[in-house]
Every structure is written in C-alpha cells, then in structure tokens.
Design a protein around this motif. Structure first.
Motif, PDB file in Angstrom:
ATOM      1  N   LEU A  65       0.832  -1.196   0.000  1.00 21.05           N
ATOM      2  CA  LEU A  65       0.000   0.000   0.000  1.00 21.05           C
ATOM      3  C   LEU A  65       0.874   1.256   0.000  1.00 21.05           C
ATOM      4  O   LEU A  65       0.612   2.201  -0.753  1.00 21.05           O
ATOM      5  N   GLU A  66       1.907   1.256   0.812  1.00 20.47           N
ATOM      6  CA  GLU A  66       2.817   2.410   0.846  1.00 20.47           C
ATOM      7  C   GLU A  66       3.559   2.571  -0.480  1.00 20.47           C
ATOM      8  O   GLU A  66       3.764   3.688  -0.944  1.00 20.47           O
ATOM      9  N   ILE A  67       3.937   1.468  -1.086  1.00 21.18           N
ATOM     10  CA  ILE A  67       4.608   1.528  -2.400  1.00 21.18           C
ATOM     11  C   ILE A  67       3.666   2.123  -3.436  1.00 21.18           C
ATOM     12  O   ILE A  67       4.063   2.992  -4.226  1.00 21.18           O
ATOM     13  N   ILE A  68       2.430   1.678  -3.442  1.00 20.80           N
ATOM     14  CA  ILE A  68       1.456   2.193  -4.408  1.00 20.80           C
ATOM     15  C   ILE A  68       1.238   3.681  -4.192  1.00 20.80           C
ATOM     16  O   ILE A  68       1.185   4.462  -5.148  1.00 20.80           O
ATOM     17  N   ARG A  69       1.119   4.103  -2.940  1.00 17.77           N
ATOM     18  CA  ARG A  69       0.920   5.528  -2.649  1.00 17.77           C
ATOM     19  C   ARG A  69       2.074   6.364  -3.193  1.00 17.77           C
ATOM     20  O   ARG A  69       1.854   7.418  -3.799  1.00 17.77           O
ATOM     21  N   ARG A  70       3.306   5.895  -2.984  1.00 16.90           N
ATOM     22  CA  ARG A  70       4.466   6.634  -3.501  1.00 16.90           C
ATOM     23  C   ARG A  70       4.469   6.664  -5.020  1.00 16.90           C
ATOM     24  O   ARG A  70       4.735   7.691  -5.635  1.00 16.90           O
ATOM     25  N   GLN A  71       4.173   5.538  -5.642  1.00 17.75           N
ATOM     26  CA  GLN A  71       4.195   5.463  -7.100  1.00 17.75           C
ATOM     27  C   GLN A  71       3.100   6.311  -7.740  1.00 17.75           C
ATOM     28  O   GLN A  71       3.291   6.851  -8.820  1.00 17.75           O
ATOM     29  N   VAL A  72       1.961   6.423  -7.080  1.00 17.29           N
ATOM     30  CA  VAL A  72       0.883   7.271  -7.597  1.00 17.29           C
ATOM     31  C   VAL A  72       1.347   8.723  -7.612  1.00 17.29           C
ATOM     32  O   VAL A  72       1.133   9.444  -8.592  1.00 17.29           O
ATOM     33  N   ILE A  73       2.005   9.156  -6.551  1.00 17.07           N
ATOM     34  CA  ILE A  73       2.510  10.533  -6.485  1.00 17.07           C
ATOM     35  C   ILE A  73       3.534  10.767  -7.582  1.00 17.07           C
ATOM     36  O   ILE A  73       3.472  11.772  -8.298  1.00 17.07           O
ATOM     37  N   ILE A  74       4.452   9.832  -7.746  1.00 17.89           N
ATOM     38  CA  ILE A  74       5.471   9.969  -8.795  1.00 17.89           C
ATOM     39  C   ILE A  74       4.816   9.960 -10.169  1.00 17.89           C
ATOM     40  O   ILE A  74       5.195  10.725 -11.054  1.00 17.89           O
ATOM     41  N   GLY A  75       3.821   9.106 -10.363  1.00 21.19           N
ATOM     42  CA  GLY A  75       3.123   9.033 -11.638  1.00 21.19           C
ATOM     43  C   GLY A  75       2.426  10.327 -12.004  1.00 21.19           C
ATOM     44  O   GLY A  75       2.361  10.705 -13.174  1.00 21.19           O
ATOM     45  N   HIS A  76       1.911  11.033 -11.002  1.00 15.24           N
ATOM     46  CA  HIS A  76       1.260  12.310 -11.273  1.00 15.24           C
ATOM     47  C   HIS A  76       2.268  13.403 -11.618  1.00 15.24           C
ATOM     48  O   HIS A  76       1.924  14.365 -12.303  1.00 15.24           O
ATOM     49  N   LEU A  77       3.491  13.258 -11.162  1.00 19.37           N
ATOM     50  CA  LEU A  77       4.526  14.239 -11.489  1.00 19.37           C
ATOM     51  C   LEU A  77       4.973  14.123 -12.941  1.00 19.37           C
ATOM     52  O   LEU A  77       5.367  15.113 -13.555  1.00 19.37           O
ATOM     53  N   TYR A  78       4.949  12.908 -13.476  1.00 25.10           N
ATOM     54  CA  TYR A  78       5.439  12.650 -14.834  1.00 25.10           C
ATOM     55  C   TYR A  78       4.340  12.042 -15.703  1.00 25.10           C
ATOM     56  O   TYR A  78       4.467  10.939 -16.202  1.00 25.10           O
ATOM     57  N   GLN A  79       3.271  12.770 -15.878  1.00 20.92           N
ATOM     58  CA  GLN A  79       2.146  12.245 -16.642  1.00 20.92           C
ATOM     59  C   GLN A  79       2.450  12.209 -18.133  1.00 20.92           C
ATOM     60  O   GLN A  79       3.105  13.092 -18.671  1.00 20.92           O
ATOM     61  N   ALA A  80       1.949  11.191 -18.766  1.00 20.07           N
ATOM     62  CA  ALA A  80       2.071  11.046 -20.218  1.00 20.07           C
ATOM     63  C   ALA A  80       0.680  11.202 -20.828  1.00 20.07           C
ATOM     64  O   ALA A  80      -0.324  11.277 -20.114  1.00 20.07           O
ATOM     65  N   ASP A  81       0.630  11.229 -22.141  1.00 21.61           N
ATOM     66  CA  ASP A  81      -0.664  11.302 -22.817  1.00 21.61           C
ATOM     67  C   ASP A  81      -1.469  10.050 -22.534  1.00 21.61           C
ATOM     68  O   ASP A  81      -0.922   8.962 -22.346  1.00 21.61           O
ATOM     69  N   LYS A  82      -2.789  10.205 -22.528  1.00 17.02           N
ATOM     70  CA  LYS A  82      -3.664   9.055 -22.311  1.00 17.02           C
ATOM     71  C   LYS A  82      -3.625   8.128 -23.510  1.00 17.02           C
ATOM     72  O   LYS A  82      -3.434   8.564 -24.641  1.00 17.02           O
ATOM     73  N   LEU A  83      -3.826   6.851 -23.244  1.00 20.18           N
ATOM     74  CA  LEU A  83      -3.893   5.861 -24.307  1.00 20.18           C
ATOM     75  C   LEU A  83      -5.217   5.970 -25.040  1.00 20.18           C
ATOM     76  O   LEU A  83      -6.196   6.514 -24.514  1.00 20.18           O
ATOM     77  N   ILE A  84      -5.283   5.428 -26.231  1.00 14.03           N
ATOM     78  CA  ILE A  84      -6.511   5.462 -27.018  1.00 14.03           C
ATOM     79  C   ILE A  84      -7.642   4.736 -26.286  1.00 14.03           C
ATOM     80  O   ILE A  84      -8.788   5.170 -26.329  1.00 14.03           O
ATOM     81  N   ILE A  85      -7.317   3.691 -25.587  1.00  9.18           N
ATOM     82  CA  ILE A  85      -8.335   2.912 -24.865  1.00  9.18           C
ATOM     83  C   ILE A  85      -8.992   3.729 -23.754  1.00  9.18           C
ATOM     84  O   ILE A  85     -10.104   3.454 -23.358  1.00  9.18           O
ATOM     85  N   GLU A  86      -8.302   4.757 -23.261  1.00  7.99           N
ATOM     86  CA  GLU A  86      -8.836   5.580 -22.188  1.00  7.99           C
ATOM     87  C   GLU A  86      -9.715   6.725 -22.681  1.00  7.99           C
ATOM     88  O   GLU A  86     -10.449   7.306 -21.901  1.00  7.99           O
ATOM     89  N   LYS A  87      -9.628   7.071 -23.932  1.00 10.28           N
ATOM     90  CA  LYS A  87     -10.356   8.244 -24.438  1.00 10.28           C
ATOM     91  C   LYS A  87     -11.779   7.949 -24.784  1.00 10.28           C
ATOM     92  O   LYS A  87     -12.317   6.979 -24.841  1.00 10.28           O
TER      93      LYS A  87
END
Length: 87
Positions: A65-87
């Motif tokens: 859970l702590e790993i996921i929380r850290r990775q979510v924060i890092i993921g928000h710092l370096y966002q990429a474009d959304k995939l076609i499946i998400e649009k």
C-alpha cells in the motif's frame, strides 16, 4: 470484539485501501495491473487461517500500500498522454 473479527476488519480495510489507491494511477496499464494484482493476491490468500502467516500477509499488504501511494505521487509528477483505450 474477537481477534478474528478485528483481523477480518483490518484485511477488508487493507483491501479497500489498496483498490482505492490503485485506481488513482494516471497510467491505464499501471492502474489495471494494480487492481488486478490486488484482487488476485487477496483471492489467493483468502483461506489463510494460520495467525503467523496472516500477520505476515497483512504486513506485506501494508508495505505494498505504501509503495502504491508513492508510485501514484510519482506518476502524477510525470504524466504522459492518455492511451486510445482511455479516451
């Protein structure tokens, strides 16, 4: 409350927290992996009755859970474009 009732509440709380945090990943692939891995791990370990093994599994879930929380924060710092499946 009995010890089994408390541990059940703790496990359910951890499960909900892991699903909630996993759904916060901005990247589709990471989000789906985290959710699938959480469900699979809890299904795999649902029949654990040994107290020592249960405590070990709970500790591992808390660490994840702590790993996921850290990775979510890092993921928000370096966002990429959304995939076609998400649009």
């Amino acid at each position: 409350m009995s010890a089994t009732h408390q541990s059940r509440r703790l496990v359910l709380s951890l499960y909900k927290d892991l699903l909630r945090e996993g759904s916060k990943f901005s990247a589709y692939n990471f989000r789906m992996y985290a959710l699938r891995r959480t469900r699979d791990a809890f299904k795999e370990n649902k029949s654990i009755t040994d107290g020592t093994l249960l405590q070990k599994s709970i500790l591992e879930a808390k660490e994840n859970l702590e790993i996921i929380r850290r990775q979510v924060i890092i993921g928000h710092l370096y966002q990429a474009d959304k995939l076609i499946i998400e649009k």
